[in-house]
Design an enzyme around this catalytic site. Structure first.
Site, PDB file in Angstrom:
ATOM      1  N   GLU A  79       0.799  -1.134  -0.020  1.00  0.00           N
ATOM      2  CA  GLU A  79      -0.222  -0.126   0.132  1.00  0.00           C
ATOM      3  C   GLU A  79       0.915   1.054   0.269  1.00  0.00           C
ATOM      4  O   GLU A  79       1.158   2.328   1.278  1.00  0.00           O
ATOM      5  CB  GLU A  79      -0.667  -0.013   0.980  1.00  0.00           C
ATOM      6  CG  GLU A  79      -1.523   1.028   1.353  1.00  0.00           C
ATOM      7  CD  GLU A  79      -2.826   1.050   2.602  1.00  0.00           C
ATOM      8  OE1 GLU A  79      -3.724   2.670   3.079  1.00  0.00           O
ATOM      9  OE2 GLU A  79      -2.851   0.732   2.642  1.00  0.00           O
TER      10      GLU A  79
ATOM     11  N   LYS B  82      -2.982  -2.169  -3.094  1.00  0.00           N
ATOM     12  CA  LYS B  82      -3.525  -1.383  -2.216  1.00  0.00           C
ATOM     13  C   LYS B  82      -2.927   0.574  -2.676  1.00  0.00           C
ATOM     14  O   LYS B  82      -2.627   0.924  -2.000  1.00  0.00           O
ATOM     15  CB  LYS B  82      -3.944  -1.268  -0.821  1.00  0.00           C
ATOM     16  CG  LYS B  82      -5.194  -0.951  -0.619  1.00  0.00           C
ATOM     17  CD  LYS B  82      -5.489  -1.077   1.088  1.00  0.00           C
ATOM     18  CE  LYS B  82      -6.303  -0.160   1.545  1.00  0.00           C
ATOM     19  NZ  LYS B  82      -7.157  -0.373   3.469  1.00  0.00           N
TER      20      LYS B  82
END
Length: 342
Positions: free
Chosen positions: A177, A219
């Site tokens: 992420e 992500k």
């Protein structure tokens, strides 16, 4: 776990238009959420709230994975079933947040690097025993005057790659992420440029560390203007620039992309996700939302046992709306119908 098993786990999480519930708020973060509804942030209240979410009937139709916090993966439902076991019994893959937060990046004012690599191998072994099958590590990239620097981007990419390699060694799917924050006053074009730089560095580091990309999930942030920008892009522009950026920088063999909501409202996050999927790409384009799945449910609950059913209905509605958005089938009228029925 073999490479094929890592791939199958990643694919299962985003199969059939499902997404991820990010229920990995740290103790400090969830205290802020509870403060907003006047509920004391005790361990039992935190457990009761997560129990409300995880026992929602039908949530498994729209939620393929749940990210847990260290405290939460050690807790159990009202009937004594450990949360990870409860989720797995519903066909929902349990996950775990493993970073220890973004800390000031030495000699680079205004920038951060995420920590948590020390002792990670041993923690991953324990989390796997507790039922976790995927993990999450969040890097924070801030836009400002002269930032982000290449040093900050590369330091965070390096940490993400080391984390990802350790996860795969432990038989756990890593979610990487790299969040470009939308808190500043930058234009959407600046977000696009910084997101591209960040993804280039990330995948270079993952390749360098021999991370098996088919056993990962990405992500990312959507490409969007900063909250303080006087010029806010349309949903169509956000979708177009986001998909174009990802097609330029993310290998097609990545089994899924799960967007973070990044401070967008519940409906805005759903609307943008829907527009993104109407364009589409070579990967499933899904969601890994925290507040954008929980805000209405948290307000409806208010810490009262009598409100659990209403809170679960609010959570299930948002999960269903985002699953429809993954299919590109969401319509604003669906939100209006629910609002009218209430």
């Amino acid at each position: 776990m073999s490479w094929d098993e890592l791939y199958e786990t990643a694919r299962t999480i985003v199969a059939d238009d499902k997404g991820i519930l990010a229920a990995d708020e740290s103790t400090g973060t969830i205290k802020k959420r509870f403060d907003s509804i006047g509920v004391e942030s005790t361990e039992e209240n935190r457990r009761a709230y997560r129990n409300l979410l995880f026992t929602t009937a039908g949530m498994e139709e729209y939620i393929g994975g749940v990210i847990l916090y260290d405290e939460t993966i050690r807790q159990a439902a009202d009937d004594g079933t450990p949360f990870a076991e409860l989720l797995a019994s519903k066909g929902v893959v349990p996950g775990i947040k493993v970073d220890t937060g973004a800390k000031p990046f030495a000699l680079f004012p205004g920038e951060t690097v995420t920590e948590g690599l020390d002792g990670l191998r041993e923690r991953l072994e324990e989390y796997r025993e507790l039922g976790a099958r995927f993990a999450k590590w969040r890097a924070v990239i801030t836009i400002g005057n002269g930032i982000p620097t290449d040093a900050c981007i590369h330091a965070n990419a390096h940490a993400l790659a080391r984390y990802a390699a350790l996860c795969q060694e432990a038989g756990i799917v890593p979610i990487v992420e790299p969040e470009v924050l939308m808190d500043a006053d930058n234009s959407i074009e600046t977000c696009d440029e910084v997101t591209g730089r960040t993804l280039i560095a990330l995948y270079a580091a993952l390749y360098a560390f021999d991370v098996h990309l088919r056993g990962t999930l990405l992500k990312p942030n959507m490409v969007i203007a900063g909250k303080g920008s006087p010029s806010q892009a349309s949903t169509e522009q956000v979708a177009s620039m986001t998909v174009h950026n990802l097609k330029r920088h993310v290998p097609s063999l990545v089994p899924g992309i799960v967007f973070l909501s990044g401070g967008q409202s519940e409906v805005q996050a759903t609307e943008n996700l829907n527009a993104i999927n109407r364009i589409g790409g070579p990967w499933p384009l899904s969601y890994s939302y925290g507040r954008a799945l929980q805000a209405s449910a948290l307000t409806a609950w208010g810490g009262e046992a009598a409100n659990v059913e209403a809170a679960q209905a609010a959570f299930l509605h948002r999960a269903r709306m985002n699953s429809l958005a993954v299919a590109g089938q969401w319509e604003a009228s669906l939100e209006e119908q629910v609002a009218a029925s209430r």
